[in-house]
Design a protein around this motif. Sequence first.
Motif, mmCIF file in Angstrom:
data_model
loop_
_atom_site.group_PDB
_atom_site.id
_atom_site.type_symbol
_atom_site.label_atom_id
_atom_site.label_comp_id
_atom_site.label_asym_id
_atom_site.label_seq_id
_atom_site.Cartn_x
_atom_site.Cartn_y
_atom_site.Cartn_z
ATOM 1 N N ALA A 1 12.008 84.863 12.748
ATOM 2 C CA ALA A 1 13.160 85.124 12.558
ATOM 3 C C ALA A 1 12.972 86.255 14.080
ATOM 4 O O ALA A 1 14.222 85.774 14.889
ATOM 5 C CB ALA A 1 13.861 84.880 11.889
ATOM 6 N N ASP A 2 12.949 87.129 13.779
ATOM 7 C CA ASP A 2 13.190 88.699 14.364
ATOM 8 C C ASP A 2 12.082 88.997 15.383
ATOM 9 O O ASP A 2 12.140 89.198 16.603
ATOM 10 C CB ASP A 2 13.064 89.737 13.846
ATOM 11 N N GLY A 3 11.237 87.233 15.826
ATOM 12 C CA GLY A 3 10.362 87.141 16.871
ATOM 13 C C GLY A 3 9.353 88.346 16.650
ATOM 14 O O GLY A 3 8.268 88.010 17.933
ATOM 15 N N SER A 4 8.777 88.957 15.677
ATOM 16 C CA SER A 4 8.094 89.208 15.493
ATOM 17 C C SER A 4 6.840 88.815 14.896
ATOM 18 O O SER A 4 7.671 87.416 14.894
ATOM 19 C CB SER A 4 8.102 90.403 14.806
ATOM 20 N N LEU A 5 5.340 89.217 14.599
ATOM 21 C CA LEU A 5 4.275 87.998 14.322
ATOM 22 C C LEU A 5 3.977 88.146 12.662
ATOM 23 O O LEU A 5 3.930 89.869 12.927
ATOM 24 C CB LEU A 5 3.254 87.806 15.208
ATOM 25 N N ALA A 6 2.969 87.741 11.515
ATOM 26 C CA ALA A 6 2.807 87.997 10.541
ATOM 27 C C ALA A 6 1.615 87.501 10.564
ATOM 28 O O ALA A 6 1.442 86.123 10.840
ATOM 29 C CB ALA A 6 4.119 87.822 9.738
ATOM 30 N N ALA A 7 0.519 88.347 9.672
ATOM 31 C CA ALA A 7 -0.584 87.483 9.624
ATOM 32 C C ALA A 7 -0.628 88.136 8.061
ATOM 33 O O ALA A 7 -0.298 88.547 7.386
ATOM 34 C CB ALA A 7 -1.754 88.045 10.897
ATOM 35 N N ALA A 8 -0.883 87.264 7.697
ATOM 36 C CA ALA A 8 -1.007 86.800 6.375
ATOM 37 C C ALA A 8 -2.106 87.710 5.675
ATOM 38 O O ALA A 8 -3.300 88.178 6.296
ATOM 39 C CB ALA A 8 -1.393 85.357 5.370
ATOM 40 N N PRO A 9 -2.939 88.263 4.563
ATOM 41 C CA PRO A 9 -3.553 88.973 3.965
ATOM 42 C C PRO A 9 -4.992 88.745 4.333
ATOM 43 O O PRO A 9 -5.165 87.454 3.931
ATOM 44 C CB PRO A 9 -3.429 89.100 2.227
ATOM 45 N N THR A 10 -6.244 89.393 4.917
ATOM 46 C CA THR A 10 -7.454 88.748 5.755
ATOM 47 C C THR A 10 -8.480 89.940 4.892
ATOM 48 O O THR A 10 -8.107 90.930 4.308
ATOM 49 C CB THR A 10 -6.741 88.201 6.936
ATOM 50 N N ALA A 11 -9.759 89.210 5.557
ATOM 51 C CA ALA A 11 -10.907 90.248 5.250
ATOM 52 C C ALA A 11 -10.389 91.700 5.917
ATOM 53 O O ALA A 11 -9.979 91.828 7.063
ATOM 54 C CB ALA A 11 -11.715 88.890 5.434
ATOM 55 N N GLN B 1 3.354 92.806 23.058
ATOM 56 C CA GLN B 1 3.064 91.684 22.206
ATOM 57 C C GLN B 1 1.951 90.789 22.696
ATOM 58 O O GLN B 1 0.782 90.626 21.971
ATOM 59 C CB GLN B 1 4.173 91.008 21.682
ATOM 60 N N ALA B 2 2.665 89.993 23.482
ATOM 61 C CA ALA B 2 1.225 89.078 23.931
ATOM 62 C C ALA B 2 -0.038 89.772 24.615
ATOM 63 O O ALA B 2 -0.965 89.154 24.212
ATOM 64 C CB ALA B 2 1.326 88.784 25.104
ATOM 65 N N TRP C 1 -4.246 74.775 22.911
ATOM 66 C CA TRP C 1 -5.432 75.503 22.507
ATOM 67 C C TRP C 1 -5.121 76.610 23.862
ATOM 68 O O TRP C 1 -6.414 76.851 24.661
ATOM 69 C CB TRP C 1 -6.739 74.913 22.584
ATOM 70 N N ASP C 2 -5.298 77.978 23.425
ATOM 71 C CA ASP C 2 -5.409 78.653 24.083
ATOM 72 C C ASP C 2 -4.854 80.109 23.643
ATOM 73 O O ASP C 2 -4.136 80.333 22.890
ATOM 74 C CB ASP C 2 -3.911 78.710 25.580
ATOM 75 N N MET C 3 -5.526 81.478 24.596
ATOM 76 C CA MET C 3 -4.731 82.544 23.797
ATOM 77 C C MET C 3 -5.125 83.324 24.943
ATOM 78 O O MET C 3 -5.392 85.036 25.035
ATOM 79 C CB MET C 3 -6.160 82.866 22.325
ATOM 80 N N ASP C 4 -4.688 82.815 25.629
ATOM 81 C CA ASP C 4 -4.843 83.514 27.763
ATOM 82 C C ASP C 4 -3.995 83.647 28.556
ATOM 83 O O ASP C 4 -2.636 83.417 27.656
ATOM 84 C CB ASP C 4 -6.073 83.882 28.163
ATOM 85 N N LEU C 5 -3.719 82.989 28.980
ATOM 86 C CA LEU C 5 -2.574 83.216 29.417
ATOM 87 C C LEU C 5 -0.964 82.429 29.257
ATOM 88 O O LEU C 5 -0.245 82.361 29.668
ATOM 89 C CB LEU C 5 -2.919 82.333 31.788
ATOM 90 N N VAL C 6 -2.030 80.891 28.365
ATOM 91 C CA VAL C 6 -0.572 80.308 28.260
ATOM 92 C C VAL C 6 0.074 80.848 27.451
ATOM 93 O O VAL C 6 1.096 81.235 26.788
ATOM 94 C CB VAL C 6 -0.949 78.418 28.246
ATOM 95 N N ALA C 7 -1.096 81.304 26.291
ATOM 96 C CA ALA C 7 -0.405 82.241 24.570
ATOM 97 C C ALA C 7 1.099 83.249 25.483
ATOM 98 O O ALA C 7 1.827 83.122 24.618
ATOM 99 C CB ALA C 7 -1.194 82.177 24.861
ATOM 100 N N GLU C 8 -0.030 83.495 26.094
ATOM 101 C CA GLU C 8 0.607 84.437 26.748
ATOM 102 C C GLU C 8 2.482 84.458 27.611
ATOM 103 O O GLU C 8 3.493 84.775 27.245
ATOM 104 C CB GLU C 8 0.495 85.678 27.557
ATOM 105 N N LEU D 1 3.799 81.633 26.827
ATOM 106 C CA LEU D 1 4.794 80.980 25.075
ATOM 107 C C LEU D 1 4.929 82.620 23.863
ATOM 108 O O LEU D 1 6.758 82.325 23.796
ATOM 109 C CB LEU D 1 3.536 80.170 24.641
ATOM 110 N N ALA D 2 4.760 83.085 24.773
ATOM 111 C CA ALA D 2 4.974 84.297 23.956
ATOM 112 C C ALA D 2 6.202 84.889 24.052
ATOM 113 O O ALA D 2 6.801 85.826 23.771
ATOM 114 C CB ALA D 2 3.989 85.860 23.416
#
Length: 259
Positions: free
Chosen positions: A169-179, A210-211, A49-56, A58-59
Amino acid sequence: MHHHESDSDPGRLASFADVLAGELPGTWSSTYHPPEHKDDLAELADRVWDMDLVAESLAQHPLRHAAVLTREDGAQLVVLDRHDERDGFLIAAVAPRDIPREAFRGMREPDGIALSDDPFLSSESVAGDLLARYDAALAQVRHNSTDLSHEPDSTRPSQLERVVLTWQADGSLAAAPTADTAAAVLLANGFVHDEQTGTYRLSGDDTAAQARAVRQAGVQLAAQGITTALQHPAARPAPTATTPTAPPPQARTSNARSR
């Protein structure tokens, strides 16, 4: 001097987490997950539950092993390696499994913190900082969940108010269609729209960039009342007959001293 061996020294991380569990207020158990527990570690990384130091972190550095601290009421913290020039570890809150996704809408993550390699000093930082914010966030999402259970289906938040970023698999991130609102934020932070699939992709060629992009997008989306989550693909190859069975987690339970 930085302990470069910490990244591959399970005993150091497990021992630190065990002592830390005994120093936190309340009753906590410490469970070490070795590299062999790949599915457990992947599921754990999804729930950080993190979008800062730990998320970076892990990325840039996939979770190779970790220790999970579990309180008697089910609250969990994860201890993981720190990949910089300093000694110590990182610790982050773990989001509960039993809360609907809509309950996290508009919530700020109780971002994790860096710790020294002294579990006694670190316990003070965890108790006075992370744990206080984590308990407040838990109380809020549980309250939100209760409210949702009493709302008619037609009034519940749309799933478009949550952006899920899935590792590829290639290390990129994908987001589904969104608003449109979320799409604009993603595009402003380096995501590229794939016209054929409708997805938004962020290259993993530069993990640091990326992070940073994920962190900035998360903050901007939260300001719009849109939550963000990082996850691995749900489908994973089934183990073959030759795959060795992983040993059960090593659980340690410590009763904290009364304060």
